[in-house]
Enzyme design. Sequence first.
Site, PDB file in Angstrom:
ATOM      1  N   CYS A 271       6.302 -13.789   2.213  1.00  0.00           N
ATOM      2  CA  CYS A 271       6.522 -12.783   3.041  1.00  0.00           C
ATOM      3  C   CYS A 271       5.072 -12.493   3.989  1.00  0.00           C
ATOM      4  O   CYS A 271       3.994 -12.623   3.442  1.00  0.00           O
ATOM      5  CB  CYS A 271       6.260 -11.463   2.194  1.00  0.00           C
TER       6      CYS A 271
ATOM      7  N   CYS B  77      12.641  -3.955   4.574  1.00  0.00           N
ATOM      8  CA  CYS B  77      12.437  -4.756   3.403  1.00  0.00           C
ATOM      9  C   CYS B  77      13.427  -4.645   2.354  1.00  0.00           C
ATOM     10  O   CYS B  77      13.292  -3.563   1.665  1.00  0.00           O
ATOM     11  CB  CYS B  77      11.049  -4.504   3.159  1.00  0.00           C
TER      12      CYS B  77
ATOM     13  N   CYS C 252      12.109 -13.558   2.710  1.00  0.00           N
ATOM     14  CA  CYS C 252      11.861 -14.494   1.484  1.00  0.00           C
ATOM     15  C   CYS C 252      13.060 -15.181   0.803  1.00  0.00           C
ATOM     16  O   CYS C 252      12.740 -16.081   0.134  1.00  0.00           O
ATOM     17  CB  CYS C 252      11.110 -13.634   0.567  1.00  0.00           C
TER      18      CYS C 252
ATOM     19  N   CYS D 113      15.664  -7.098   6.062  1.00  0.00           N
ATOM     20  CA  CYS D 113      14.736  -8.420   6.127  1.00  0.00           C
ATOM     21  C   CYS D 113      15.159  -9.099   4.932  1.00  0.00           C
ATOM     22  O   CYS D 113      14.907  -8.540   3.721  1.00  0.00           O
ATOM     23  CB  CYS D 113      13.401  -8.187   6.466  1.00  0.00           C
TER      24      CYS D 113
ATOM     25  N   CYS E 207       0.823  -1.332   0.027  1.00  0.00           N
ATOM     26  CA  CYS E 207       0.043   0.048   0.068  1.00  0.00           C
ATOM     27  C   CYS E 207       0.743   1.289  -0.022  1.00  0.00           C
ATOM     28  O   CYS E 207       2.006   1.352   0.443  1.00  0.00           O
ATOM     29  CB  CYS E 207      -0.804  -0.057   1.263  1.00  0.00           C
TER      30      CYS E 207
ATOM     31  N   GLY F 144      -0.452   0.436  -4.796  1.00  0.00           N
ATOM     32  CA  GLY F 144      -1.596  -0.145  -4.569  1.00  0.00           C
ATOM     33  C   GLY F 144      -2.681   0.358  -5.831  1.00  0.00           C
ATOM     34  O   GLY F 144      -2.740   1.431  -5.930  1.00  0.00           O
TER      35      GLY F 144
ATOM     36  N   ASN G  47       0.310   0.679   6.046  1.00  0.00           N
ATOM     37  CA  ASN G  47       0.961  -0.120   4.930  1.00  0.00           C
ATOM     38  C   ASN G  47       1.860  -1.270   5.718  1.00  0.00           C
ATOM     39  O   ASN G  47       2.803  -0.936   6.527  1.00  0.00           O
ATOM     40  CB  ASN G  47       1.963   0.917   4.263  1.00  0.00           C
ATOM     41  N   GLY G  48       1.506  -2.451   5.613  1.00  0.00           N
ATOM     42  CA  GLY G  48       2.143  -3.337   6.173  1.00  0.00           C
ATOM     43  C   GLY G  48       1.274  -4.630   6.755  1.00  0.00           C
ATOM     44  O   GLY G  48       0.256  -4.712   5.928  1.00  0.00           O
TER      45      GLY G  48
ATOM     46  N   TYR H  22      12.342  -4.510  -6.107  1.00  0.00           N
ATOM     47  CA  TYR H  22      11.183  -4.548  -7.011  1.00  0.00           C
ATOM     48  C   TYR H  22       9.911  -3.537  -6.638  1.00  0.00           C
ATOM     49  O   TYR H  22       9.542  -2.736  -7.495  1.00  0.00           O
ATOM     50  CB  TYR H  22      10.503  -5.847  -7.210  1.00  0.00           C
TER      51      TYR H  22
HETATM   52 FE1  SF4 Z   1      10.605  -7.689   2.329  1.00  0.00          FE
HETATM   53 FE2  SF4 Z   1      10.991 -10.466   1.884  1.00  0.00          FE
HETATM   54 FE3  SF4 Z   1      11.242  -9.310   4.228  1.00  0.00          FE
HETATM   55 FE4  SF4 Z   1       8.618  -9.537   2.858  1.00  0.00          FE
HETATM   56  S1  SF4 Z   1       9.992 -11.349   3.590  1.00  0.00           S
HETATM   57  S2  SF4 Z   1       9.763  -7.862   4.220  1.00  0.00           S
HETATM   58  S3  SF4 Z   1       9.208  -9.034   1.069  1.00  0.00           S
HETATM   59  S4  SF4 Z   1      12.559  -9.080   2.585  1.00  0.00           S
END
Ligand code: SF4
Length: 476
Positions: A394, A248, A448, A445, A13, A39, A114-115, A254
């Site tokens: 994710c 993230c 994924c 993070c 979002c 979004g 957003n989240g 992307y």
């Molecule tokens: Fe981002 Fe992947 Fe972590 Fe989700 S899992 S917050 S898409 S790095």
Amino acid sequence: MNKGILDKPESNCGIVGVYGDKQAAHLSYLALYALQHRGQESSGIVCSDGNDVRRHMAQGLVSDVYADPKIFNYLQGHIAIGHNRYSTTGSTHLINAQPLLLTGKDGPLAISHNGNFTNSGKLRQQLEATGSIFQTSTDTEVVAHLIARSKEKEFSAKIIDALRQIQGAFSLVMMTRDRIYAIRDPYGVRPLCIGKKGHTWFIVSETCALDILRAEYVRDVEPGELVEVSENGIRSLEIDKSQKRHACIFEFIYFSRPDSKIFNENVDKVRRKLGKNLALEVPTDADIVISVPDSSNTAAVGFSRRSNIKFDLGLIRNHYIGRTFIHPKQNMRDFGVRIKFNTVKGILKGRRVVVVEDSIVRGTTLKQLVKLIRQAGATEVHVRVSSPPIISPCYYGMDFPSKEELIAHNKTVDEIAEFLGCDSLHYLSTEGLMNSVSQEQGGFCTACFTGKYPIDIENNIGKFQHETAKTKNDSY
Ligand code: SF4
């Protein structure tokens, strides 16, 4: 809907807040335009003149939702927040569109989120067991109920009290009659920044929204910080500063726009580095480098520069499909790719081609593209991916398919290359990924790609899909 055509995770979002301009709703609308990529299902704006609070929201793109200029006669006030939605929890009905607007004993409260709250299912059950009635099936409404129940006196303290009970990844903009609150979760997973122009303050997901407003970037909302915006300017309060940042990394790969600065770094610069590091990891003998437009363009330029292989436009993307393309028949599925992309035969014929793609989810789109590139006369097709294999979904606000549907969860790189029908396949390594970003401001993070989730994931996540009775939209 055409949202499945590209085989990409859907970005979550886009949120905005404007304080201190009597055209606050109009400025929010412009910012939402810039954040359309975050979004595309619905859009909404809530505004306040210090007394009356009004909302307009509808399903569709920003250009459709605010097409009638009379909407801005209705949305009067010097304070506004807005939201572009792609649903990650809650169904896609208008009732779940945002900003959410509720009224309690402290007056109206609007929320743009957003989240994803990872413990919202449990919290919701507890709230319902003790009498709360929910209007929507979104996780965002949970925070409104927690604020309403807080025993703290000051409103900002009630928000902090509520958010300390919530886990997950969230950037939030909230609005009361006379102020705005901007919040980032303690891990700082999603971006959120502050801008200023004259006496007007702006809160936006990405800086590309500040550019359209000709506002200056001031700083990011820090992880675990609550920023209150009022007639006195901005005030910083602490929710929880004890966690290490886990921004993230996929925002760089992307989701975010390349002309944005997020997490204190330019997205364009990181994407070029991803391409350069990819070229360094696996030198390739080829005649041209092409991208899968548009999200892979910048990484492909980086790859081309480092490898000294000429970049060219071998694939053209159709931007005018609209939201309602439906596959005519299941056995005509590759029309979905053909309607979105076409090849430039003069560029590809007789050439050894490197195709740079930013990520592979199921691999279905890329398989069709490799076929199209071969049909256009390419003699070799080498796929280079500017991120590591996606092996886990994710839970922090991006819509990925289930683990089982992720091609890299089930197959080795060689098996994926065979599935795609390409001559060679190489993914950027996790080291190459981490070397492409600055870690001076904190970590990232990468769950994924690694399966290591920095924030607890509630067992019943994904089951939080209540359907609610339809209520009347209070829209203009
Ligand atoms: Fe981002 Fe992947 Fe972590 Fe989700 S899992 S917050 S898409 S790095």
